[in-house]
Design a protein around this motif. Sequence first.
Motif, PDB file in Angstrom:
ATOM      1  N   ILE A 130      -9.304  13.226  40.790  1.00 33.80           N
ATOM      2  CA  ILE A 130      -9.521  11.793  40.653  1.00 33.80           C
ATOM      3  C   ILE A 130     -10.748  11.595  41.750  1.00 33.80           C
ATOM      4  N   VAL A 131     -10.499  11.918  42.939  1.00 33.35           N
ATOM      5  CA  VAL A 131     -11.516  11.740  43.928  1.00 33.35           C
ATOM      6  C   VAL A 131     -13.012  12.352  43.597  1.00 33.35           C
ATOM      7  N   VAL A 132     -12.858  13.703  43.140  1.00 30.85           N
ATOM      8  CA  VAL A 132     -14.171  14.270  42.856  1.00 30.85           C
ATOM      9  C   VAL A 132     -14.850  13.520  41.598  1.00 30.85           C
ATOM     10  N   PHE A 133     -13.964  13.143  40.593  1.00 30.72           N
ATOM     11  CA  PHE A 133     -14.275  12.297  39.582  1.00 30.72           C
ATOM     12  C   PHE A 133     -15.149  11.062  40.063  1.00 30.72           C
TER      13      PHE A 133
ATOM     14  N   ARG B  76     -22.932  13.215  36.243  1.00 33.01           N
ATOM     15  CA  ARG B  76     -23.271  14.424  37.051  1.00 33.01           C
ATOM     16  C   ARG B  76     -21.861  15.451  36.851  1.00 33.01           C
ATOM     17  N   LEU B  77     -20.733  14.724  36.559  1.00 33.77           N
ATOM     18  CA  LEU B  77     -19.808  15.969  36.310  1.00 33.77           C
ATOM     19  C   LEU B  77     -20.068  16.651  35.264  1.00 33.77           C
ATOM     20  N   SER B  78     -20.561  15.983  33.933  1.00 38.10           N
ATOM     21  CA  SER B  78     -20.779  16.582  32.623  1.00 38.10           C
ATOM     22  C   SER B  78     -22.111  17.674  33.012  1.00 38.10           C
ATOM     23  N   GLU B  79     -22.828  17.246  33.878  1.00 39.54           N
ATOM     24  CA  GLU B  79     -23.980  18.304  33.988  1.00 39.54           C
ATOM     25  C   GLU B  79     -23.556  19.259  34.844  1.00 39.54           C
ATOM     26  N   THR B  80     -22.765  19.256  35.719  1.00 34.43           N
ATOM     27  CA  THR B  80     -22.062  20.086  36.477  1.00 34.43           C
ATOM     28  C   THR B  80     -21.283  21.321  35.599  1.00 34.43           C
ATOM     29  N   MET B  81     -20.623  20.797  34.685  1.00 35.06           N
ATOM     30  CA  MET B  81     -19.799  21.721  33.901  1.00 35.06           C
ATOM     31  C   MET B  81     -20.787  22.487  32.744  1.00 35.06           C
ATOM     32  N   THR B  82     -21.882  21.623  32.353  1.00 33.19           N
ATOM     33  CA  THR B  82     -22.772  22.406  31.630  1.00 33.19           C
ATOM     34  C   THR B  82     -23.417  23.623  32.287  1.00 33.19           C
TER      35      THR B  82
ATOM     36  N   GLY C 271     -19.150  11.172  39.378  1.00 33.43           N
ATOM     37  CA  GLY C 271     -19.486  10.196  38.283  1.00 33.43           C
ATOM     38  C   GLY C 271     -19.477  10.909  36.871  1.00 33.43           C
ATOM     39  N   LYS C 272     -19.449  10.301  36.000  1.00 33.67           N
ATOM     40  CA  LYS C 272     -19.223  11.024  34.526  1.00 33.67           C
ATOM     41  C   LYS C 272     -20.630  11.852  34.369  1.00 33.67           C
TER      42      LYS C 272
ATOM     43  N   HIS D 177      -0.911  16.606  44.166  1.00 32.64           N
ATOM     44  CA  HIS D 177      -2.144  16.490  45.072  1.00 32.64           C
ATOM     45  C   HIS D 177      -3.370  16.955  44.667  1.00 32.64           C
ATOM     46  N   TRP D 178      -3.242  17.783  43.367  1.00 32.23           N
ATOM     47  CA  TRP D 178      -4.525  18.124  42.734  1.00 32.23           C
ATOM     48  C   TRP D 178      -4.967  17.125  41.724  1.00 32.23           C
ATOM     49  N   LEU D 179      -4.238  16.044  41.271  1.00 28.44           N
ATOM     50  CA  LEU D 179      -4.609  14.890  40.734  1.00 28.44           C
ATOM     51  C   LEU D 179      -5.247  14.172  41.353  1.00 28.44           C
TER      52      LEU D 179
END
Length: 69
Positions: free
Chosen positions: A14-17, A24-30, A21-22, A8-10
């Motif tokens: 995947i849906v969040v990714f 935006r996800l990178s910016e969010t983690m930063t 997108g790559k 379920h978590w996987l």
Amino acid sequence: MGSFSAAHWLVVLIVVFILLGKNRLSETMTDLGKGIRSFREGLTGEDVKPEPTSIATLPMDPRSADEQT
């Protein structure tokens, strides 16, 4: 039925990714890292800065030192 399994978590990850997108996800983690660092600074009252890591400060592999001689 009440708990989530690893599958379920996987699927959620995947849906969040896909949605973010790559880039935006990178910016969010930063931004998350900056927020955590700011929180730590607020707790301690000191500047918490990560130590810079360069190739010169990394430990040398002993096998490569033997090959050079």
